[in-house]
Motif scaffolding. Structure first.
Motif, PDB file in Angstrom:
ATOM      1  N   SER A  78     -10.394   3.739  11.848  1.00 57.41           N
ATOM      2  CA  SER A  78     -11.719   3.140  11.697  1.00 57.41           C
ATOM      3  C   SER A  78     -12.810   4.167  11.956  1.00 57.41           C
ATOM      4  O   SER A  78     -12.617   5.124  12.707  1.00 57.41           O
TER       5      SER A  78
ATOM      6  N   VAL B  63     -13.589  -2.630  -0.987  1.00 57.80           N
ATOM      7  CA  VAL B  63     -13.719  -2.528   0.461  1.00 57.80           C
ATOM      8  C   VAL B  63     -13.808  -3.893   1.131  1.00 57.80           C
ATOM      9  O   VAL B  63     -13.855  -3.972   2.370  1.00 57.80           O
TER      10      VAL B  63
ATOM     11  N   ARG C  68     -12.398  -5.066   4.610  1.00 58.06           N
ATOM     12  CA  ARG C  68     -12.160  -3.880   5.453  1.00 58.06           C
ATOM     13  C   ARG C  68     -13.469  -3.297   5.990  1.00 58.06           C
ATOM     14  O   ARG C  68     -13.497  -2.799   7.114  1.00 58.06           O
TER      15      ARG C  68
ATOM     16  N   MET D  23     -16.122   0.509   9.139  1.00 61.92           N
ATOM     17  CA  MET D  23     -15.037   0.738   8.187  1.00 61.92           C
ATOM     18  C   MET D  23     -13.705   0.686   8.918  1.00 61.92           C
ATOM     19  O   MET D  23     -13.449   1.526   9.798  1.00 61.92           O
ATOM     20  N   ASN D  24     -12.895  -0.297   8.572  1.00 63.20           N
ATOM     21  CA  ASN D  24     -11.577  -0.468   9.181  1.00 63.20           C
ATOM     22  C   ASN D  24     -10.490  -0.295   8.126  1.00 63.20           C
ATOM     23  O   ASN D  24     -10.764  -0.343   6.920  1.00 63.20           O
ATOM     24  N   SER D  25      -9.282  -0.093   8.582  1.00 57.53           N
ATOM     25  CA  SER D  25      -8.127   0.056   7.697  1.00 57.53           C
ATOM     26  C   SER D  25      -8.409   1.072   6.594  1.00 57.53           C
ATOM     27  O   SER D  25      -8.174   0.810   5.403  1.00 57.53           O
ATOM     28  N   LEU D  26      -8.895   2.200   6.987  1.00 57.86           N
ATOM     29  CA  LEU D  26      -9.301   3.207   6.004  1.00 57.86           C
ATOM     30  C   LEU D  26      -8.116   3.741   5.225  1.00 57.86           C
ATOM     31  O   LEU D  26      -6.996   3.865   5.752  1.00 57.86           O
ATOM     32  N   LYS D  27      -8.388   4.052   3.961  1.00 58.71           N
ATOM     33  CA  LYS D  27      -7.381   4.571   3.047  1.00 58.71           C
ATOM     34  C   LYS D  27      -7.815   5.945   2.535  1.00 58.71           C
ATOM     35  O   LYS D  27      -9.008   6.237   2.496  1.00 58.71           O
TER      36      LYS D  27
ATOM     37  N   ASP E 240     -10.734   6.163   0.254  1.00 60.05           N
ATOM     38  CA  ASP E 240     -12.088   5.961   0.787  1.00 60.05           C
ATOM     39  C   ASP E 240     -12.788   7.296   1.056  1.00 60.05           C
ATOM     40  O   ASP E 240     -13.965   7.310   1.408  1.00 60.05           O
TER      41      ASP E 240
END
Length: 124
Positions: free
Chosen positions: A17, A64, A67, A83-87, A90
């Motif tokens: 995050s 997004v 997330r 920003m959570n559960s970033l990929k 992103d």
């Protein structure tokens, strides 16, 4: 004239995050709807999230949704992007933007004020 400055970017592992912040100065922040956009290398600047002047209405890109969360604090002239559960996808430079135009606006062309951007890098 509103000046915007982002902070909070950095390097994070996938699943992690970050919280981006944007501070406004030099104008009437509460008169601006605010947005976050991002631009990856070789790509166009894309809409991420928006929030209306009052903060009652928000919108997020499908990529997004669930997330990322946009919020604002008019008393502090601040807008945030949690920003959570970033990929890895992103990864981009994230820009804070403001517009005095009315309505729910997702096009970057409709935003008058821009920050300098902050880099977010998500490693796999």
């Amino acid at each position: 004239q509103v000046q915007l400055a982002e902070s909070g970017g950095g390097l994070v592992q996938a699943g992690g995050s970050l919280r981006l912040s944007c501070v406004a100065s030099g104008g009437t922040f509460s008169n601006c709807a605010m947005g976050w956009f991002r631009q990856a290398p070789g790509q166009e600047r894309k809409f991420v999230a928006l929030i209306t002047r009052s903060g009652y209405i928000t919108g997020h890109a499908d990529s997004v949704k669930g997330r990322f969360t946009i919020s604002r604090d008019n008393a502090k002239n601040m807008v945030y992007l949690q920003m959570n559960s970033l990929k890895p996808e992103d990864t981009a430079v994230y820009y804070c933007a403001g517009t005095t135009r009315l309505g729910v606006i997702r096009s970057p062309n409709e935003y008058e004020y821009w920050g300098q951007g902050t880099q977010v890098t998500v490693s796999s």
